[in-house]
Design a protein around this motif. Structure first.
Motif, PDB file in Angstrom:
ATOM      1  N   LYS A   1       0.162  -2.017   8.112  1.00  0.00           N
ATOM      2  CA  LYS A   1       0.694  -2.461   9.396  1.00  0.00           C
ATOM      3  C   LYS A   1       2.024  -1.797   9.722  1.00  0.00           C
ATOM      4  O   LYS A   1       2.211  -1.269  10.810  1.00  0.00           O
ATOM      5  N   TYR A   2       2.966  -1.827   8.809  1.00  0.00           N
ATOM      6  CA  TYR A   2       4.284  -1.215   9.035  1.00  0.00           C
ATOM      7  C   TYR A   2       4.845  -0.794   7.687  1.00  0.00           C
ATOM      8  O   TYR A   2       4.400  -1.251   6.632  1.00  0.00           O
ATOM      9  N   GLY A   3       5.814   0.103   7.741  1.00  0.00           N
ATOM     10  CA  GLY A   3       6.311   0.691   6.508  1.00  0.00           C
ATOM     11  C   GLY A   3       7.739   0.301   6.176  1.00  0.00           C
ATOM     12  O   GLY A   3       8.513  -0.110   7.048  1.00  0.00           O
TER      13      GLY A   3
ATOM     14  N   CYS B   1      14.995   1.053   5.699  1.00  0.00           N
ATOM     15  CA  CYS B   1      14.160   1.352   6.874  1.00  0.00           C
ATOM     16  C   CYS B   1      12.952   0.426   6.895  1.00  0.00           C
ATOM     17  O   CYS B   1      12.248   0.306   5.893  1.00  0.00           O
ATOM     18  N   GLU B   2      12.731  -0.222   8.007  1.00  0.00           N
ATOM     19  CA  GLU B   2      11.498  -0.949   8.294  1.00  0.00           C
ATOM     20  C   GLU B   2      11.032  -0.466   9.654  1.00  0.00           C
ATOM     21  O   GLU B   2      11.686  -0.725  10.653  1.00  0.00           O
ATOM     22  N   GLU B   3       9.917   0.253   9.666  1.00  0.00           N
ATOM     23  CA  GLU B   3       9.516   0.908  10.907  1.00  0.00           C
ATOM     24  C   GLU B   3       7.994   0.911  11.078  1.00  0.00           C
ATOM     25  O   GLU B   3       7.244   0.515  10.185  1.00  0.00           O
ATOM     26  N   ASP B   4       7.605   1.404  12.234  1.00  0.00           N
ATOM     27  CA  ASP B   4       6.192   1.499  12.598  1.00  0.00           C
ATOM     28  C   ASP B   4       5.593   2.758  11.974  1.00  0.00           C
ATOM     29  O   ASP B   4       5.495   3.804  12.611  1.00  0.00           O
ATOM     30  N   PHE B   5       5.234   2.683  10.685  1.00  0.00           N
ATOM     31  CA  PHE B   5       4.522   3.775  10.036  1.00  0.00           C
ATOM     32  C   PHE B   5       3.734   3.223   8.867  1.00  0.00           C
ATOM     33  O   PHE B   5       4.046   2.172   8.326  1.00  0.00           O
TER      34      PHE B   5
ATOM     35  N   PHE C   1       0.834  -1.194   0.000  1.00  0.00           N
ATOM     36  CA  PHE C   1       0.000   0.000   0.000  1.00  0.00           C
ATOM     37  C   PHE C   1       0.879   1.259   0.000  1.00  0.00           C
ATOM     38  O   PHE C   1       2.077   1.213   0.246  1.00  0.00           O
ATOM     39  N   SER C   2       0.249   2.414  -0.230  1.00  0.00           N
ATOM     40  CA  SER C   2       0.830   3.751  -0.022  1.00  0.00           C
ATOM     41  C   SER C   2       2.166   3.955  -0.729  1.00  0.00           C
ATOM     42  O   SER C   2       3.152   4.370  -0.123  1.00  0.00           O
TER      43      SER C   2
ATOM     44  N   TYR D   1      16.998   7.288  -6.172  1.00  0.00           N
ATOM     45  CA  TYR D   1      15.557   7.165  -5.973  1.00  0.00           C
ATOM     46  C   TYR D   1      15.297   6.656  -4.556  1.00  0.00           C
ATOM     47  O   TYR D   1      15.979   5.745  -4.078  1.00  0.00           O
ATOM     48  N   ILE D   2      14.303   7.239  -3.918  1.00  0.00           N
ATOM     49  CA  ILE D   2      13.822   6.738  -2.629  1.00  0.00           C
ATOM     50  C   ILE D   2      12.348   6.386  -2.794  1.00  0.00           C
ATOM     51  O   ILE D   2      11.558   7.205  -3.281  1.00  0.00           O
ATOM     52  N   ALA D   3      11.981   5.183  -2.445  1.00  0.00           N
ATOM     53  CA  ALA D   3      10.590   4.736  -2.516  1.00  0.00           C
ATOM     54  C   ALA D   3      10.117   4.335  -1.132  1.00  0.00           C
ATOM     55  O   ALA D   3      10.895   3.837  -0.312  1.00  0.00           O
ATOM     56  N   SER D   4       8.853   4.567  -0.877  1.00  0.00           N
ATOM     57  CA  SER D   4       8.255   4.154   0.393  1.00  0.00           C
ATOM     58  C   SER D   4       6.949   3.430   0.116  1.00  0.00           C
ATOM     59  O   SER D   4       6.286   3.662  -0.891  1.00  0.00           O
TER      60      SER D   4
END
Length: 435
Positions: A44-46, A62-66, A23-24, A35-38
């Protein structure tokens, strides 16, 4: 019609498509060319990843709570503004000071509130960065009858000063909160055909779900008496409202909505009408009141004095993404194209997610000089199978190319909504599409 970017690079692929979805999707091109992708996994987490080879390969940093995050740059740092499930859907922000190699822990900006959004672009002006997030606001005594509630969402404009530490709440200015139901009542809307279906706001007193009405298209379809062409109970759907806002400024001095003082921003939102072709719009105005800076949210007025709340927009029924191109002074719009919204619920393909108006398998591109009149630029990508969607795009510009990240489904996807891929599409020399 030939697709502009049918081929793609895979940013994320779910190892368990029936459980985990992408998602997102958002993307940011740095001056270095990185390039930075998110994206987030099933709300649940990002995850944030980087690519130094034009999207061929990606490395997760990065794997975090977002989740529901939007990437932006401020003062030489990279941020993502998002929400946190572990923090009860409050706002959080994360920062990188080394071009995305390492990231801070999430800093919480709000307490006791509920927020959501999706990847959208930030607007930069006069040393400030502006974004919008959606806040759920329930007032005392209100009865909310719908599980999805765009009528009680307030699009909140957030302004941060570039160069300041935007991990801190005191370095943000939040706008006032104005919800859809505070601006207009569904009963007052006439002449637009909005809402298309009966709204849960109009449910009779004492109506019980699954007995006196249907709120799920799937349940309605499965219960329909095809032999007698009759439904056992009426169909009601979620209330009319707005969600997933984009923020821009009108830059043309000849435009009716132009503000020569530069204090007005326009908010364009996905509009939940059960139909197609409309977005919702408000404006945000910076003022000084009682010695304090404030951001007011209000309706745009046309020269006639009439308010502009609904505005025609291709794909305004779903999440869309607006990218302003400084070079051409044009706004570029990536959105979902609907071609079959008038087939009755009971007859639409079960591969289509939700309502007849919720087609998601054709991602299209438009451009506009004024945010009102849109020119069709082309079909970005599609799949003839409605389950294999290309939707919920994010965009950024890399030189002469337009980059689009998409929630995408292949033969393994669960639904058109819960897709198993995040993909990167490149439209080369996209400005050549202007006519």
């Amino acid at each position: 019609m030939k697709e502009l970017a049918p081929e793609y690079k895979i940013v994320y692929k779910s190892a368990d498509p029936q459980k985990d979805y992408g998602f997102s999707a958002g993307i940011l091109v740095l001056p270095s060319g990185r390039y930075i992708a998110s994206y987030d996994i099933s709300d649940k987490y990002g995850k944030i990843c980087i690519s130094d080879d034009k999207g061929e390969t990606w490395r997760i940093t990065c794997e975090e709570d977002f989740f529901h995050g939007s990437l932006f740059v401020s003062g030489g740092s990279i941020y993502i503004l998002a929400t946190s499930k572990a923090r009860n859907y409050n706002l959080v922000v994360i920062r990188s000071d080394d071009d995305g190699e390492t990231w801070s822990k999430p800093s919480q900006l709000t307490e006791g509130e509920r927020w959501m959004h999706c990847a959208v672009d930030a607007w930069h002006k006069d040393g400030y960065v502006y974004l919008v997030m959606d806040k759920f606001t329930v007032k005392d005594g209100e009865v909310i009858r719908s599980s999805w509630r765009p009528n009680i969402i307030a699009p909140v404009v957030m302004r941060g000063k570039c160069g300041e530490d935007l991990l801190k709440r005191e370095n943000w200015l939040f706008s006032e909160e104005v919800r859809f139901r505070d601006v207009i009542k569904e009963a007052d809307i006439d002449g637009f055909g909005i809402p298309f279906f009966k709204s849960m706001e109009e449910l009779p007193e004492g109506a019980e779900h699954e007995k006196d009405f249907y709120a799920s298209p799937e349940m309605y379809r499965h219960a329909y008496d095809f032999e007698n062409d009759k439904a056992p109970a009426p169909f009601y759907f979620h209330a009319t409202g707005w969600i997933e806002a984009n923020i821009v400024q009108i830059t043309d001095p000849k435009h009716y909505w132009y503000d020569p003082a530069g204090k007005t921003f326009h908010i364009f939102m996905r509009c939940n009408t059960h139909g197609t072709g409309y977005c919702a719009m408000m404006k945000a105005v910076e003022r000084v009141r009682d010695g304090k800076e404030v951001i007011d949210i209000e309706c745009q007025l046309n020269p006639s004095g009439k308010r502009v709340i609904f505005l025609p927009m291709p794909g305004g029924q779903n999440k869309f993404f607006i990218k302003y191109d400084e070079k051409t002074k044009l706004y570029w719009l990536a959105s979902s194209q609907s071609i079959d919204s008038m087939t009755r619920i009971e007859y639409i393909s079960e591969d289509r997610y939700n309502l007849p108006s919720d087609e998601r398998n054709r991602l299209v591109l438009h451009f506009s000089k004024n945010m009102v009149d849109w020119c069709f630029a082309g079909l970005v990508a599609k799949d003839d199978n409605e389950r294999r969607s290309r939707h919920y795009a994010g965009m950024d510009i890399d030189g002469d190319d337009l980059l689009i990240v998409s929630r995408t489904g292949d033969e393994n996807t669960k639904t058109a909504h819960d897709t198993n891929l995040i993909t990167l599409h490149r439209i080369q020399n996209f400005r050549d599409l202007v006519y």
